[in-house]
Design a protein around this motif. Structure first.
Motif, PDB file in Angstrom:
ATOM      1  N   ALA A 158      56.731 104.967  96.596  1.00  0.00           N
ATOM      2  CA  ALA A 158      57.429 105.352  95.409  1.00  0.00           C
ATOM      3  C   ALA A 158      59.348 105.663  96.254  1.00  0.00           C
ATOM      4  N   MET A 159      59.430 105.079  97.751  1.00  0.00           N
ATOM      5  CA  MET A 159      60.525 105.092  98.205  1.00  0.00           C
ATOM      6  C   MET A 159      61.123 103.487  97.519  1.00  0.00           C
ATOM      7  N   VAL A 160      60.295 102.386  97.080  1.00  0.00           N
ATOM      8  CA  VAL A 160      60.659 101.149  96.911  1.00  0.00           C
ATOM      9  C   VAL A 160      61.855 101.412  95.619  1.00  0.00           C
ATOM     10  N   GLU A 161      60.844 102.343  94.892  1.00  0.00           N
ATOM     11  CA  GLU A 161      61.547 103.037  93.129  1.00  0.00           C
ATOM     12  C   GLU A 161      62.416 103.364  93.652  1.00  0.00           C
ATOM     13  N   GLU A 162      62.548 104.409  94.301  1.00  0.00           N
ATOM     14  CA  GLU A 162      64.368 104.976  94.770  1.00  0.00           C
ATOM     15  C   GLU A 162      65.477 104.367  95.184  1.00  0.00           C
ATOM     16  N   ILE A 163      65.110 103.182  96.198  1.00  0.00           N
ATOM     17  CA  ILE A 163      66.043 102.301  96.561  1.00  0.00           C
ATOM     18  C   ILE A 163      66.728 101.403  95.569  1.00  0.00           C
ATOM     19  N   ARG A 197      68.595 103.428  93.158  1.00  0.00           N
ATOM     20  CA  ARG A 197      69.733 104.085  93.935  1.00  0.00           C
ATOM     21  C   ARG A 197      71.125 102.403  93.413  1.00  0.00           C
ATOM     22  N   LEU A 198      69.540 101.725  93.960  1.00  0.00           N
ATOM     23  CA  LEU A 198      70.885 100.396  93.869  1.00  0.00           C
ATOM     24  C   LEU A 198      71.442  99.644  92.220  1.00  0.00           C
ATOM     25  N   TYR A 199      70.184 100.726  91.596  1.00  0.00           N
ATOM     26  CA  TYR A 199      71.166 100.041  89.838  1.00  0.00           C
ATOM     27  C   TYR A 199      72.338 101.112  89.609  1.00  0.00           C
ATOM     28  N   LYS A 200      72.585 101.612  90.299  1.00  0.00           N
ATOM     29  CA  LYS A 200      73.768 102.325  90.016  1.00  0.00           C
ATOM     30  C   LYS A 200      75.235 102.370  90.537  1.00  0.00           C
ATOM     31  N   LEU A 201      74.569 101.774  91.356  1.00  0.00           N
ATOM     32  CA  LEU A 201      75.532 101.488  92.477  1.00  0.00           C
ATOM     33  C   LEU A 201      76.175 100.149  91.989  1.00  0.00           C
ATOM     34  N   GLN A 202      75.052  99.593  91.186  1.00  0.00           N
ATOM     35  CA  GLN A 202      75.395  97.763  90.666  1.00  0.00           C
ATOM     36  C   GLN A 202      76.282  97.849  89.370  1.00  0.00           C
ATOM     37  N   GLU A 243      78.996 111.928  90.842  1.00  0.00           N
ATOM     38  CA  GLU A 243      77.448 111.923  90.799  1.00  0.00           C
ATOM     39  C   GLU A 243      76.495 110.837  92.031  1.00  0.00           C
ATOM     40  N   THR A 244      77.120 109.472  91.548  1.00  0.00           N
ATOM     41  CA  THR A 244      76.517 108.661  92.895  1.00  0.00           C
ATOM     42  C   THR A 244      76.979 108.870  93.803  1.00  0.00           C
ATOM     43  N   ASP A 245      78.446 109.062  94.482  1.00  0.00           N
ATOM     44  CA  ASP A 245      78.774 109.396  95.370  1.00  0.00           C
ATOM     45  C   ASP A 245      78.348 107.962  96.897  1.00  0.00           C
ATOM     46  N   PRO A 246      79.009 106.766  96.080  1.00  0.00           N
ATOM     47  CA  PRO A 246      79.240 105.820  96.878  1.00  0.00           C
ATOM     48  C   PRO A 246      79.068 105.944  98.389  1.00  0.00           C
ATOM     49  N   GLN A 247      78.457 105.016  99.401  1.00  0.00           N
ATOM     50  CA  GLN A 247      79.301 105.013 100.394  1.00  0.00           C
ATOM     51  C   GLN A 247      79.365 103.618 101.293  1.00  0.00           C
ATOM     52  N   PRO A 248      80.329 103.716 101.992  1.00  0.00           N
ATOM     53  CA  PRO A 248      80.745 102.112 102.433  1.00  0.00           C
ATOM     54  C   PRO A 248      79.743 101.644 103.420  1.00  0.00           C
ATOM     55  N   GLY A 249      79.238 100.295 102.483  1.00  0.00           N
ATOM     56  CA  GLY A 249      78.256  99.642 103.035  1.00  0.00           C
ATOM     57  C   GLY A 249      76.211  99.492 102.915  1.00  0.00           C
ATOM     58  N   GLU A 250      76.742 100.955 101.712  1.00  0.00           N
ATOM     59  CA  GLU A 250      75.279 101.508 101.144  1.00  0.00           C
ATOM     60  C   GLU A 250      74.624 100.220 100.602  1.00  0.00           C
ATOM     61  N   ASP A 251      74.876  99.793  99.695  1.00  0.00           N
ATOM     62  CA  ASP A 251      73.957  98.741  99.286  1.00  0.00           C
ATOM     63  C   ASP A 251      73.838  97.343 100.081  1.00  0.00           C
ATOM     64  N   ASP A 252      74.696  96.918 100.400  1.00  0.00           N
ATOM     65  CA  ASP A 252      73.729  96.243 101.451  1.00  0.00           C
ATOM     66  C   ASP A 252      72.892  96.590 102.285  1.00  0.00           C
ATOM     67  N   GLU A 253      72.705  97.898 103.088  1.00  0.00           N
ATOM     68  CA  GLU A 253      71.547  98.015 103.642  1.00  0.00           C
ATOM     69  C   GLU A 253      70.369  98.688 102.676  1.00  0.00           C
TER      70      GLU A 253
END
Length: 593
Positions: free
Chosen positions: A327-332, A335-340, A231-241
């Motif tokens: 809005a974009m900052v909030e989306e980021i 997303r980071l919360y889900k990855l974490q 459901e989250t579908d993490p991508q390699p290196g996505e959290d750092d970006e």
């Protein structure tokens, strides 16, 4: 090769150091002087059973240490033993002093840099021992492992690789490679590559079969984990970006203000950096023709101008593309919360989460198609095994045909070293025909499906028997010498030690034995104890063991002989303690001096 052997407090040997040649080393001395102590010391050094009564009287401990250089053929095998036992690996620097703090010196011979190991065994009068390889404490089993690779001691069946049946097929194959070249080597390598694939597929089938019930029980849990990650579908290196984008978004005003100020000072304002540098270039250009150093400075300034113009362009581009979207900052952030959350729950890093997802997908695929997967693997195993059976059959045919040549060569040498009626056989046995049909995987091993054993018949009327059961003492040593000489280019053992090899043979046979040993020393280091002049005369390095009186005690010393001393010692072996002109003449003839 054994470059140096040091022995302290072993019976009458108080403190000896022997620097050995890489060729043919001979040890002689009067009966009872202690020649065989050297063989016993080597056995101890290589993990032999400890006898604490051998510690010199009134001494607390006995030490035996050897510096051994390893051939390229054996580096891999020795390094695997060291790695498996967490021992410091081989090094190619000159050996450190032996017996640290006790006066040991590195060998002065054989100064070429080699891969070396230092082996040490200490026996204490309180009935315990310590073993070391490269200064790392080890057990006797590790010493034996190393010994099995690097040395054959032909005395009372100690450390003789040829007595191990499992070695025979590898020796025959090495012999065939020597004789047949790439033709047989390619066949063997192709088979071994296929056999590795067979093992991989068999292991995969075994794992899947054993996990079937486990995966079926965990099916719902696997589904849940895979769904949560997918459901989250993490991508390699996505959290750092995303972390970098978030920092930019949260600080966009500060970034824009600083970039604008930097651009103005660098390029846009009156009196900017680039404007001032332009003045510098103009003034230096006026006087460059008068001084070459000024021209060099001008070139450096011009290069700086180019770099600063490019920096100005990049700053301008960043300012144009810099935007702030709450809005974009909030989306980021979301997303980071889900990855974490996934990282914390499934492995600590995004890479681990992605690996788990791939494994879960694989497990689910297996669980959904157990029967199909097992059927596929069985078919693959059957096909690989059928191909390997054919390849093993081709190798078996060559072994059976060409082993006759090996047998003839060994018999020829056996006759030379005194076994007039000896016969030798490299017995190649294949499984019965019914076992060679069908899947056949169970009869295959890393070398094919043949079973090979060296057999020998010494006397007329004898039956063929294995090398281990054939004879003892000097007979076994001479048989081993014959086999080793034929397999010299195929056998990988670095050091060959012969004791009692001249027992019960005449001078004529002894000379032939000496020639065979001398020839063998061109391939491997040879160390031999002898009492026959015909053998001693061929030595590259000749050591004399002798007893001396020191105060109220007797000690044994070992020393290398100079050229003239070698002649005298060979003469003594011919005529006894009283040396005559005739014996010296005979000694020189034997030595071709």
């Amino acid at each position: 090769m054994l470059e140096k052997l040091t022995i302290k407090n072993y019976l009458l040997l108080k403190n000896i150091e022997i620097d050995l040649s890489n060729g043919f080393n001979i040890i002689t001395g009067e009966t009872g002087a202690g020649k065989s102590i050297l063989i016993n010391a080597l056995n101890l050094l290589l993990g032999g059973r400890a006898d604490y009564s051998i510690i010199s009287k009134n001494k607390d401990k006995m030490i035996i240490e050897g510096i051994v250089s390893i051939s390229k053929d054996n580096e891999k095998a020795v390094n695997e033993i060291l790695k498996r036992n967490e021992i410091e690996h081989l090094n190619t620097s000159p050996p450190a002093p032996l017996l640290k703090g006790e006066g040991g010196e590195p060998s002065k011979k054989n100064k070429i840099e080699r891969s070396i190991i230092i082996i040490r065994r200490e026996l204490y009068s309180k009935a315990y021992s310590r073993c070391f390889i490269n200064d790392t404490p080890v057990g006797t089993n590790e010493l034996k492992e190393i010994g099995d690779v690097i040395i054959d001691i032909h005395s009372q069946n100690e450390h003789q690789s040829l007595l191990k049946k499992e070695v025979h097929i590898e020796l025959v194959d090495s012999y065939l490679i020597k004789k047949e070249g790439r033709k047989f080597e390619d066949k063997l390598n192709n088979y071994k590559q296929g056999y590795e694939q067979l093992l991989i597929k068999q292991a995969e089938l075994s794992e899947i079969s054993s996990r079937q019930s486990e995966l079926e029980q965990k099916r719902s849990f696997i589904d849940f984990q895979l769904k949560e990650i997918s459901e989250t579908d993490p991508q390699p290196g996505e959290d750092d970006e995303l972390e970098n984008e978030l920092k930019t978004g949260e600080n966009v005003e500060s970034i824009r203000e600083s970039l604008a100020l930097a651009y103005s000072n660098l390029y846009d304002d009156n009196g900017s950096v680039l404007e001032r540098i332009k003045i510098v270039e103009k003034e230096l250009g006026k006087i460059g023709e008068y001084n070459s150093d000024i021209n060099k400075i001008l070139n450096d300034v011009s290069e700086s101008t180019t770099a600063l113009r490019e920096a100005s362009r990049l700053i301008s581009s960043l300012m144009e593309n810099l935007s702030f979207d709450p809005a974009m900052v909030e989306e980021i952030r979301e997303r980071l919360y889900k990855l974490q959350f996934l990282k914390k729950k499934y492995g600590g890093s995004l890479d681990e989460v992605i690996k788990l997802k791939e494994q879960l997908q694989k497990d689910l695929s297996i669980a959904d198609n157990f029967e199909g997967t097992i059927s596929r693997l069985k078919t693959e195993i059957k096909d690989i095994a059928a191909d390997l059976l054919k390849k093993a059959g081709d190798m078996s045919k060559i072994r059976k045909e060409k082993s006759k040549q090996l047998e003839a060569e060994v018999v020829k040498i056996l006759k030379e070293v005194g076994f007039e009626h000896a016969e030798f056989r490299a017995s190649v046995t294949s499984p019965p025909a019914p076992l060679l049909k069908g899947e056949g995987g169970s009869i295959l091993n890393k070398n094919g499906y043949d079973d090979i054993e060296f057999m020998v018949k010494v006397n007329k009327g004898d039956e063929f028997s294995s090398l281990r059961k054939t004879a003892s003492g000097g007979e076994v040593s001479r048989i081993m010498l014959a086999v080793k000489s034929v397999l010299a280019g195929a056998d990988k053992v670095d050091i060959l030690v012969f004791d009692e090899i001249d027992t019960g043979i005449s001078g004529r046979i002894a000379q032939k034995v000496g020639r065979v040993m001398k020839g063998l020393s061109a391939f491997r280091q040879v160390i031999a104890i002898t009492h026959l002049a015909q053998i001693a005369a061929m030595a590259d390095e000749h050591f004399l063991v002798e007893k001396e009186t020191e105060g109220n005690s007797t000690i044994t010393k070992i020393r290398p002989l100079e050229k003239n001393e070698k002649v005298i010692e060979v003469a003594k072996l011919l005529s006894g303690e009283k040396v005559t002109d005739a014996s010296i003449k005979s000694a020189k003839e034997l030595m071709a001096v």
